[in-house]
Design a protein around this motif. Structure first.
Motif, PDB file in Angstrom:
ATOM      1  N   CYS A  32       1.057  -1.014   0.035  1.00 23.05           N
ATOM      2  CA  CYS A  32       0.509  -0.219   0.626  1.00 23.05           C
ATOM      3  C   CYS A  32       0.911   1.013  -0.056  1.00 23.05           C
ATOM      4  O   CYS A  32       1.474   1.315   0.732  1.00 23.05           O
ATOM      5  CB  CYS A  32      -0.659  -0.206   0.908  1.00 23.05           C
ATOM      6  SG  CYS A  32      -1.632   1.063   1.481  1.00 23.05           S
ATOM      7  N   CYS A  53       0.473   3.370   4.153  1.00 26.47           N
ATOM      8  CA  CYS A  53       0.882   2.871   4.769  1.00 26.47           C
ATOM      9  C   CYS A  53       2.080   1.254   5.227  1.00 26.47           C
ATOM     10  O   CYS A  53       2.850   1.132   5.748  1.00 26.47           O
ATOM     11  CB  CYS A  53      -0.054   1.830   5.533  1.00 26.47           C
ATOM     12  SG  CYS A  53      -0.843   0.469   5.049  1.00 26.47           S
ATOM     13  N   GLU A  91       2.052  -1.809   4.350  1.00 25.64           N
ATOM     14  CA  GLU A  91       1.471  -3.204   4.203  1.00 25.64           C
ATOM     15  C   GLU A  91       0.956  -3.924   3.438  1.00 25.64           C
ATOM     16  O   GLU A  91       0.354  -2.593   2.161  1.00 25.64           O
ATOM     17  CB  GLU A  91       0.427  -2.793   5.628  1.00 25.64           C
ATOM     18  CG  GLU A  91       0.901  -1.992   6.570  1.00 25.64           C
ATOM     19  CD  GLU A  91       2.335  -3.270   7.450  1.00 25.64           C
ATOM     20  OE1 GLU A  91       2.064  -4.269   7.244  1.00 25.64           O
ATOM     21  OE2 GLU A  91       3.277  -2.731   7.748  1.00 25.64           O
ATOM     22  N   LYS A 148      -6.259  -6.948   0.984  1.00 30.81           N
ATOM     23  CA  LYS A 148      -7.639  -7.177   0.860  1.00 30.81           C
ATOM     24  C   LYS A 148      -8.219  -5.655   1.117  1.00 30.81           C
ATOM     25  O   LYS A 148      -7.890  -4.276   1.054  1.00 30.81           O
ATOM     26  CB  LYS A 148      -8.602  -7.458   2.397  1.00 30.81           C
ATOM     27  CG  LYS A 148      -8.286  -8.655   2.724  1.00 30.81           C
ATOM     28  CD  LYS A 148      -9.346  -8.920   4.430  1.00 30.81           C
ATOM     29  CE  LYS A 148      -8.703  -9.615   4.509  1.00 30.81           C
ATOM     30  NZ  LYS A 148      -9.269 -10.122   5.809  1.00 30.81           N
ATOM     31  N   HIS A 194      -7.422   0.589   0.882  1.00 29.44           N
ATOM     32  CA  HIS A 194      -6.526  -0.506   0.834  1.00 29.44           C
ATOM     33  C   HIS A 194      -7.705  -1.035   3.025  1.00 29.44           C
ATOM     34  O   HIS A 194      -7.722   0.258   3.576  1.00 29.44           O
ATOM     35  CB  HIS A 194      -5.153  -0.088   1.321  1.00 29.44           C
ATOM     36  CG  HIS A 194      -4.362  -1.249   2.085  1.00 29.44           C
ATOM     37  ND1 HIS A 194      -3.897  -1.546   3.496  1.00 29.44           N
ATOM     38  CD2 HIS A 194      -4.744  -2.564   2.475  1.00 29.44           C
ATOM     39  CE1 HIS A 194      -2.616  -2.400   4.199  1.00 29.44           C
ATOM     40  NE2 HIS A 194      -3.588  -3.198   3.321  1.00 29.44           N
ATOM     41  N   GLY A 197      -6.511  -1.938   4.861  1.00 28.38           N
ATOM     42  CA  GLY A 197      -5.590  -1.831   6.886  1.00 28.38           C
ATOM     43  C   GLY A 197      -5.228  -1.030   6.988  1.00 28.38           C
ATOM     44  O   GLY A 197      -5.752  -0.804   7.930  1.00 28.38           O
ATOM     45  N   CYS A 198      -5.478   0.213   6.430  1.00 25.22           N
ATOM     46  CA  CYS A 198      -5.403   1.404   6.513  1.00 25.22           C
ATOM     47  C   CYS A 198      -6.681   2.336   5.579  1.00 25.22           C
ATOM     48  O   CYS A 198      -6.872   3.687   6.807  1.00 25.22           O
ATOM     49  CB  CYS A 198      -4.288   2.260   6.023  1.00 25.22           C
ATOM     50  SG  CYS A 198      -4.447   2.106   4.842  1.00 25.22           S
TER      51      CYS A 198
END
Length: 70
Positions: free
Chosen positions: A6, A9, A11, A15, A47, A49-50
């Motif tokens: 990403c 971030c 990571e 997903k 993303h 995650g963030c």
């Protein structure tokens, strides 16, 4: 092969969510409207995650470093 990273971030993008206009999230007391958009021309993918925008990303595109550059 690893998932691309990403640009927001750093990571792995394992997903993504197709929810550019926002979503409601429970905070323990009530639902709060959350959005991944940082401007009017909303990116279609974020993303998970963030919750950062992925402007050049599409899950059906080949995985390359250029595929996620913001």
């Amino acid at each position: 092969m690893n998932a691309p990273t990403c640009p927001n971030c750093g990571e792995p993008i394992d997903k993504v969510v197709d929810v550019p206009y926002g979503w409601w999230e429970w905070n323990g007391t009530t639902y709060v409207l959350t959005t991944a958009a940082t401007r009017v021309d909303v990116a279609p993918w974020v993303h998970i995650g963030c919750m950062g925008e992925l402007r050049k990303f599409h899950p059906q595109n080949p995985v390359t470093p250029e595929a996620t550059n913001a």
